[in-house]
Design a protein around this motif. Structure first.
Motif, short mmCIF file in Angstrom:
data_model
loop_
_atom_site.label_atom_id
_atom_site.label_comp_id
_atom_site.label_asym_id
_atom_site.label_seq_id
_atom_site.Cartn_x
_atom_site.Cartn_y
_atom_site.Cartn_z
N ALA A 171 0.84 -1.21 0.00
CA ALA A 171 0.00 0.00 0.00
C ALA A 171 0.87 1.25 0.00
N GLY A 172 1.96 1.23 0.75
CA GLY A 172 2.87 2.36 0.79
C GLY A 172 3.54 2.61 -0.55
N LYS A 173 3.94 1.52 -1.21
CA LYS A 173 4.56 1.65 -2.54
C LYS A 173 3.56 2.20 -3.55
N ASN A 174 2.33 1.74 -3.49
CA ASN A 174 1.30 2.24 -4.40
C ASN A 174 1.06 3.72 -4.18
N LEU A 175 0.96 4.14 -2.93
CA LEU A 175 0.76 5.55 -2.63
C LEU A 175 1.95 6.37 -3.09
N ALA A 176 3.16 5.88 -2.87
CA ALA A 176 4.37 6.59 -3.30
C ALA A 176 4.37 6.76 -4.82
N ARG A 177 3.97 5.73 -5.56
CA ARG A 177 3.90 5.83 -7.02
C ARG A 177 2.89 6.90 -7.44
N LYS A 178 1.74 6.94 -6.78
CA LYS A 178 0.71 7.94 -7.11
C LYS A 178 1.22 9.36 -6.84
N ILE A 179 1.90 9.52 -5.73
CA ILE A 179 2.45 10.84 -5.39
C ILE A 179 3.50 11.26 -6.41
#
Length: 119
Positions: A49-57
């Motif tokens: 979930a953290g990696k996905n959020l980081a990619r979106k940011i």
């Protein structure tokens, strides 16, 4: 940090030029939200979930930067504006900017007109 595959509080604090206590507090909150796994005195890793959020940011930041560059704005202005915009922009507006960015890349004449109007 990125090359190791993990980060330590001291690394983050040093890179961001903030206190280790501030970093620890934020890491504990992100851990509680399931965005990373944090172990005191050991370091942290991002969860899926953290990696996905980081990619979106990262995508949002790049999109806004690219859009403002296409308008011919100065790099200092772009940096300042993107830092503010990326925290407050809605998803519908972001999608509109993404569509407009695609069109500006395909239409150099329109891009030139906009750049002339901005400068």
């Amino acid at each position: 940090m990125n090359s190791k595959g993990y980060a330590r509080v001291v690394d983050i604090a040093s890179d961001l030029k903030i206190s280790q206590a501030s970093v620890t507090n934020m890491l504990q909150r992100l851990d509680a939200e399931g965005l990373l796994k944090y172990e005191k005195y050991r370091g942290l890793i991002l969860t899926t979930a953290g990696k996905n959020l980081a990619r979106k940011i990262a995508h949002r930041h790049k999109l806004l930067t690219d859009f403002l560059k296409l308008l011919g704005l100065d790099d200092r202005v772009i940096y300042h504006d993107v830092e503010g915009m990326e925290h407050h922009i809605s998803l519908p507006t972001l999608r509109a900017i993404e569509a407009l960015t695609r069109q500006l890349r395909r239409r150099p004449a329109l891009r030139a007109q906009l750049q002339a109007a901005v400068t």
